[in-house]
Design an enzyme around this catalytic site. Structure first.
Site, PDB file in Angstrom:
ATOM      1  N   GLY A 258       0.727  -1.200  -0.032  1.00 12.03           N
ATOM      2  CA  GLY A 258       0.772   0.439   0.400  1.00 12.03           C
ATOM      3  C   GLY A 258       0.709   1.388  -0.110  1.00 12.03           C
ATOM      4  N   HIS A 259       0.681   2.675  -0.468  1.00 13.08           N
ATOM      5  CA  HIS A 259       0.604   3.548  -0.150  1.00 13.08           C
ATOM      6  C   HIS A 259       1.531   3.676   0.685  1.00 13.08           C
ATOM      7  CE1 HIS A 259      -2.859   4.216   1.538  1.00 13.08           C
ATOM      8  NE2 HIS A 259      -2.641   5.568   1.727  1.00 13.08           N
ATOM      9  N   ASN A 260       2.371   4.672   0.648  1.00 11.24           N
ATOM     10  CA  ASN A 260       3.611   5.195   2.469  1.00 11.24           C
ATOM     11  C   ASN A 260       3.933   3.582   3.042  1.00 11.24           C
ATOM     12  OD1 ASN A 260       2.594   7.498   1.233  1.00 11.24           O
ATOM     13  ND2 ASN A 260       1.403   7.658   2.971  1.00 11.24           N
TER      14      ASN A 260
END
Length: 363
Positions: A258-260
């Protein structure tokens, strides 16, 4: 493509025994080996089927009586499976693609290609992209605007590298891997039922219908050296800061990052692992198949999570985890033992209730 036993042993840093001039042109399981194959008899149980094949030479374990096995030559290594890495590289026939730039490839004038870069049919390389020397961009692959690939990158068929992604040397992307897809980030105008449920651990409060509004992904993905990403895996770009993958980390097929997320060095993420947004993973972490990780948690160095584990809170360094919810593996195994005894426990309680409610007449 053939080698003598001596040449193979020298390349692997292993020991050659017997007639080291024996030549082989491939590797095979012992039972299927021909006289031109190197049999992989790396354990005593594998060697039991040597007589079913026609191998003259084999890769054997340290201390094996290779002559008693009817071999003319042998390669001995303290850890045979480790030398399989070099052995498989020696005999890898590759994908059979032509070198050079295929005429159907689309390469922007401002893209920069290093020496000896090959670009396959229907591949697209966008403006400002930089491809390191010795890289192979496979058929139908895509490299986005201002993306950077280090030296000796290898993109298999249909791999996608998004805009502004930065990747180190010797990167491998299996077919249809995606690096730099947008993050799954949405927000509602007012506090949502999901947010309330998370705060209250179950109560949504008064539910009002709302639409989700997209949050753009302004960050990118940064990947270190010697990283591999499996087929159909997806690495989302960050919302503001970059998603980061450390050196030598290996990501299996159908993995979602996922993002980050920030993943350390020398990690293994096995098939169907899913990391929600903003997870931080230390170094030398192994997440086995179908491990799920909740958002915004930290996983310490050297953690191992067994198959199907669901990590819902921070995990200290060095822990071996299992189950849903995740517990230390020894604790989880103890819980499993008690679960198997529940039926018998209920039967015992029922018997006790009968004894109490209907005491013997003589009592």
């Amino acid at each position: 493509m053939s080698y003598t036993i001596e040449q193979i042993a020298d390349a692997l840093g292993a020991t050659a025994l017997g007639d080291v001039s024996v030549t082989v042109a491939g590797v095979s399981e012992p039972a299927d080996a021909t006289a031109r194959d190197l049999a992989l008899a790396m354990k005593p149980e594998y060697a039991q089927t040597l007589s079913q094949g026609a191998a003259r030479a084999a890769l054997v374990w340290d201390g094996a009586d290779w002559q008693a096995l009817g071999l003319e030559a042998a390669i001995v290594a303290p850890r045979p499976r480790y030398v399989m890495s070099g052995l498989s590289t020696l005999f890898d026939p590759g994908q059979g693609w032509d070198d050079g730039i295929h005429p159907s490839a689309v390469i922007h004038d401002t893209a920069s290609l290093g020496d000896n870069v090959s670009v396959g049919p229907l591949a697209v390389i966008c403006a400002g992209a930089q491809i390191g020397a010795g890289s192979v961009i496979g058929p139908q692959s895509f490299v986005g605007t201002s993306a950077v690939l280090g030296e000796k990158a290898f993109l298999r068929e249909g791999a996608r590298i998004g805009a502004r992604v930065v990747i180190g040397d010797r990167f491998i992307a299996q077919p249809n891997a995606v690096v730099g897809s947008d993050g799954f980030s949405y927000v509602t105008p007012d506090v949502s039922g999901v947010e309330r449920a998370r705060q209250s651990l179950g109560d949504q409060g008064e539910i009002a219908a709302q639409s989700y509004v997209r949050i753009q992904s302004l960050g990118s993905v940064r990947i270190g050296d010697d990283v591999e990403v499996g087929a159909h895996a997806s690495l989302d770009r960050g919302t503001i800061r970059d998603t980061v993958i450390g050196d030598r980390t290996k990501i299996d097929n159908l993995v979602q990052v996922g993002h980050n997320c920030v993943i350390g060095t020398d990690c293994l993420l096995c098939g169907l692992v899913g990391l929600a947004g903003s997870v931080k993973v230390g170094n030398n972490v192994v997440l086995a198949g179908q491990v799920g990780v909740a958002d915004n948690i930290f996983i310490g160095d050297n953690v191992i999570a067994g198959g199907g584990t669901k990590l819902l809170s921070n995990v200290p360094a060095g822990r071996v985890m299992l189950g849903y919810p995740a517990m230390k593996m020894d604790t989880q195994m103890e819980v499993y033992k008690y679960l198997r005894r529940i039926k018998r426990l209920f039967a015992d309680v029922a018997d006790l209730k009968k004894a109490v409610s209907k005491p013997d007449q003589s009592d």
